[in-house]
Design an enzyme around this catalytic site. Structure first.
Site, PDB file in Angstrom:
ATOM      1  N   HIS A  18       0.841  -1.206   0.000  1.00  0.00           N
ATOM      2  CA  HIS A  18       0.000   0.000   0.000  1.00  0.00           C
ATOM      3  C   HIS A  18       0.873   1.253   0.000  1.00  0.00           C
ATOM      4  CE1 HIS A  18      -2.913  -2.758   2.273  1.00  0.00           C
ATOM      5  NE2 HIS A  18      -3.503  -2.512   1.121  1.00  0.00           N
ATOM      6  N   LYS A  42     -14.944  -8.394   4.247  1.00  0.00           N
ATOM      7  CA  LYS A  42     -13.559  -8.840   4.402  1.00  0.00           C
ATOM      8  C   LYS A  42     -13.217  -9.201   5.843  1.00  0.00           C
ATOM      9  CE  LYS A  42     -11.315  -6.787   0.430  1.00  0.00           C
ATOM     10  NZ  LYS A  42     -10.127  -6.077  -0.026  1.00  0.00           N
ATOM     11  N   ARG A  92      -1.318  -5.700  -8.818  1.00  0.00           N
ATOM     12  CA  ARG A  92      -0.189  -6.611  -8.617  1.00  0.00           C
ATOM     13  C   ARG A  92      -0.089  -7.648  -9.724  1.00  0.00           C
ATOM     14  NH1 ARG A  92      -2.303  -8.041  -2.720  1.00  0.00           N
ATOM     15  NH2 ARG A  92      -4.056  -8.289  -4.107  1.00  0.00           N
ATOM     16  N   SER A 130      -2.480  -7.881   2.498  1.00  0.00           N
ATOM     17  CA  SER A 130      -2.844  -7.908   3.917  1.00  0.00           C
ATOM     18  C   SER A 130      -3.318  -9.295   4.334  1.00  0.00           C
ATOM     19  CB  SER A 130      -3.935  -6.874   4.209  1.00  0.00           C
ATOM     20  OG  SER A 130      -3.453  -5.573   4.004  1.00  0.00           O
TER      21      SER A 130
END
Length: 165
Positions: A18, A42, A92, A130
């Site tokens: 991030h 999430k 990514r 994460s």
């Protein structure tokens, strides 16, 4: 022309991935708003207030980060409310890109003035997520290489409080 952009995410916790995107975005845009989603799907381990505070601490040195806020709305609605017409999205992999182009199209339909700018993750951090970091932490692996020190300390405190199940 003042260029203001929003960088949205869950940031649970904020990682070097991030921070890579945020740092590079500050070189492109005059003003960055980091928008932290209160996304319950999430199942974040940090509450929204904690994620905002961690992100604030980690980005304090970045002068172009003008605002860090939480939101519980459609991203396009938030962008309109904040008078921003640029979304920064980190990519990514090809799988991220596939998801992001669909999201960009939906956001554009909701808010026609909104454009998405995709920044490719730097190769050094392109594998960090994460979710992976929390999984490594859950099994007592070394998470230090993936997190800024403030996030690392906060996650270890959460672990000591048995917050990760």
């Amino acid at each position: 022309m003042n260029k203001t952009a929003i960088y949205p995410g869950t940031f649970d916790p904020i990682t070097y991935g991030h921070l890579d995107i945020i740092t590079r975005a500050t070189k492109i845009f005059d003003s960055i708003t980091i928008a932290i989603s209160n996304n319950f799907t999430k199942k974040p381990i940090f509450n929204l207030k904690e994620r905002i505070e961690l992100t604030r601490k980690v980005t304090l040195h970045l002068k172009n980060v003008k605002k860090i806020l939480g939101f519980n709305d459609l991203l396009a609605n938030l962008a309109k409310k904040e008078k921003a017409n640029i979304l920064i999205r980190g990519v990514r992999t090809i799988f991220d890109f596939d998801y992001e182009i669909k999201l960009a199209a939906i956001n554009k339909q909701i808010y026609p003035d909104l454009d998405s700018i995709f920044l490719l993750s730097s190769k050094e951090v392109s594998f960090i997520s994460s979710s992976f970091v929390k999984e490594i932490a859950k099994y007592k692996g070394d998470i230090k290489p993936y997190l800024p020190k403030e996030a690392h300390s906060a996650l270890l405190r959460k672990l000591n409080n048995d917050s990760i199940k």
